[in-house]
Design a protein around this motif. Structure first.
Motif, PDB file in Angstrom:
ATOM      1  N   CYS A 235       0.863  -1.174   0.000  1.00 35.96           N
ATOM      2  CA  CYS A 235       0.000   0.000   0.000  1.00 35.96           C
ATOM      3  C   CYS A 235       0.908   1.235   0.000  1.00 35.96           C
ATOM      4  O   CYS A 235       2.132   1.115   0.028  1.00 35.96           O
ATOM      5  CB  CYS A 235      -0.952  -0.007   1.203  1.00 35.96           C
ATOM      6  SG  CYS A 235      -0.244   0.516   2.775  1.00 35.96           S
TER       7      CYS A 235
ATOM      8  N   GLU B 219       1.434   3.407   2.280  1.00 34.79           N
ATOM      9  CA  GLU B 219       2.168   3.526   3.542  1.00 34.79           C
ATOM     10  C   GLU B 219       3.370   2.577   3.571  1.00 34.79           C
ATOM     11  O   GLU B 219       4.416   2.909   4.119  1.00 34.79           O
ATOM     12  CB  GLU B 219       1.217   3.231   4.707  1.00 34.79           C
ATOM     13  CG  GLU B 219       1.726   3.643   6.072  1.00 34.79           C
ATOM     14  CD  GLU B 219       1.545   5.132   6.373  1.00 34.79           C
ATOM     15  OE1 GLU B 219       0.782   5.808   5.666  1.00 34.79           O
ATOM     16  OE2 GLU B 219       2.192   5.606   7.315  1.00 34.79           O
ATOM     17  N   CYS B 220       3.207   1.381   2.978  1.00 32.90           N
ATOM     18  CA  CYS B 220       4.308   0.407   2.916  1.00 32.90           C
ATOM     19  C   CYS B 220       5.543   1.024   2.262  1.00 32.90           C
ATOM     20  O   CYS B 220       6.671   0.674   2.592  1.00 32.90           O
ATOM     21  CB  CYS B 220       3.917  -0.811   2.078  1.00 32.90           C
ATOM     22  SG  CYS B 220       2.784  -1.966   2.844  1.00 32.90           S
TER      23      CYS B 220
ATOM     24  N   CYS C  51       3.741  -2.622   8.321  1.00 35.28           N
ATOM     25  CA  CYS C  51       3.092  -1.418   7.807  1.00 35.28           C
ATOM     26  C   CYS C  51       2.034  -0.960   8.821  1.00 35.28           C
ATOM     27  O   CYS C  51       1.225  -1.763   9.286  1.00 35.28           O
ATOM     28  CB  CYS C  51       2.431  -1.694   6.464  1.00 35.28           C
ATOM     29  SG  CYS C  51       1.453  -0.303   5.872  1.00 35.28           S
TER      30      CYS C  51
ATOM     31  N   CYS D  64      -1.587  -1.416   6.607  1.00 33.23           N
ATOM     32  CA  CYS D  64      -2.173  -2.622   6.012  1.00 33.23           C
ATOM     33  C   CYS D  64      -1.690  -3.942   6.611  1.00 33.23           C
ATOM     34  O   CYS D  64      -2.165  -4.998   6.211  1.00 33.23           O
ATOM     35  CB  CYS D  64      -1.978  -2.617   4.497  1.00 33.23           C
ATOM     36  SG  CYS D  64      -0.326  -3.060   3.948  1.00 33.23           S
TER      37      CYS D  64
HETATM   38 ZN    ZN Z   1       0.918  -1.084   3.819  1.00 38.88          ZN
END
Ligand code: ZN
Length: 307
Positions: free
Chosen positions: A71, A73-74, A212, A215
């Motif tokens: 995602c 954010e990852c 993360c 997610c």
């Molecule tokens: Zn993520």
């Protein structure tokens, strides 16, 4: 609809199986990413997020399939601190003092002094910019234009290049078309485009990361002493750069709010909880929701607990 993305709720966003972003900041992308991930967790919901971005002659386009691939954010670690601002924002929709300073130095200065090169080290030049930027800031109800800030942002500008934008926008549109029709496989899942030294594209599969904050199952795992306080934990989280927490976040556990940073009434009501021991409201390996601009998942493991 025309307005802030944050003004719409889960119900609104859950209408869309594919979301193509046209955003200009890391903050906004983090926000929509967290929102769409939350929706992807609802039953019967499959959501694709398509995101593109450019910086001068460089750009990228990506397809995020929540729970399957990385995602936004990852991949936060891949983004460098934003030091430049898109030209369209500077010209039309300033929101930050920096936008006003860029406007004064990039657009206004050349008009006023077509034959004089702006010198970031000349106090007279900076002073003029501060005056102009302050006036523009006032017009848009923005505060915070100072001499130091002005000098800081004057020297670093990457222009928005329409043709790079077109390449990235076309890649995003192609992916949206493929996902919507099933006519071809979507990209897997991150395309980088470089146009400043020759022309290169490179596409690779970016995987989820285990911790993360959006997610993953556990989120960010933090070890803390059971007898340490919530306030101490929050201060530690603020120092973790990759979480990009800008001010003291609100914190909750399950349905229970532990600390609310706003409005002031709730802030003062919940402030005593910052002095509460962690083991007074949670057990080891439970997770907290830490809410700054984005809701982050933080699992706390007690340092002395056996797991
Ligand atoms: Zn993520």
């Amino acid at each position: 609809y025309f307005g802030k993305i944050q003004d719409k709720d889960d119900e609104y966003y859950s209408e869309f199986p594919i979301v193509v972003c046209g955003l200009d900041s890391v903050e906004a992308r983090r926000w929509i990413n967290a929102m769409l991930f939350r929706i992807s967790e609802m039953p019967q919901q499959q959501v694709f997020m398509i995101d593109g971005g450019t910086e001068g002659f460089k750009g990228q386009a990506r397809v995020i399939t929540f729970k399957k691939s990385a995602c936004y954010e990852c991949s936060l670690g891949m983004t460098t601190a934003p030091v430049t601002f898109p030209m369209c924002t500077i010209a039309n929709t300033p929101r930050l003092p920096e936008h006003c300073i860029e406007w004064a130095s990039v657009l206004h200065w050349p008009k006023e002094f077509p034959n004089k090169k702006l010198d970031g080290d000349d106090p007279e030049h900076i002073k003029w910019l501060v005056e102009q930027a302050s006036a523009r800031a006032k017009e848009f109800n923005i505060t915070g234009v100072t001499y130091t800030l002005t000098q800081g942002v004057v020297k670093n500008i990457i222009p928005a290049i329409a043709s790079t934008n077109a390449i990235v926008a076309a890649a995003c549109a192609n992916e949206a078309f493929k996902l919507a029709t099933g006519s071809a496989l979507a990209m897997e899942n991150y395309m980088q485009y470089t146009g400043d030294v020759g022309v290169h594209t490179f596409t690779f599969g970016l995987g989820k990361i285990d911790n993360c904050a959006v997610c993953s199952v556990e989120g960010v795992v933090v070890e803390a002493k059971a007898e340490s306080t919530l306030g101490e934990l929050v201060e530690r989280l603020k120092k973790m750069e990759f979480l990009q927490i800008k001010q003291t976040p609100s914190v909750s556990i399950g349905d229970r709010t532990l600390y609310m940073r706003a409005p002031p009434v709730l802030e003062s009501q919940t402030r005593p909880n910052l002095d509460a021991r962690l083991d007074s409201f949670m057990s080891s390996c439970e997770y907290l929701s830490v809410i700054d601009s984005v809701e982050l998942k933080v699992t706390v493991k007690f340092a002395d607990a056996e797991v």
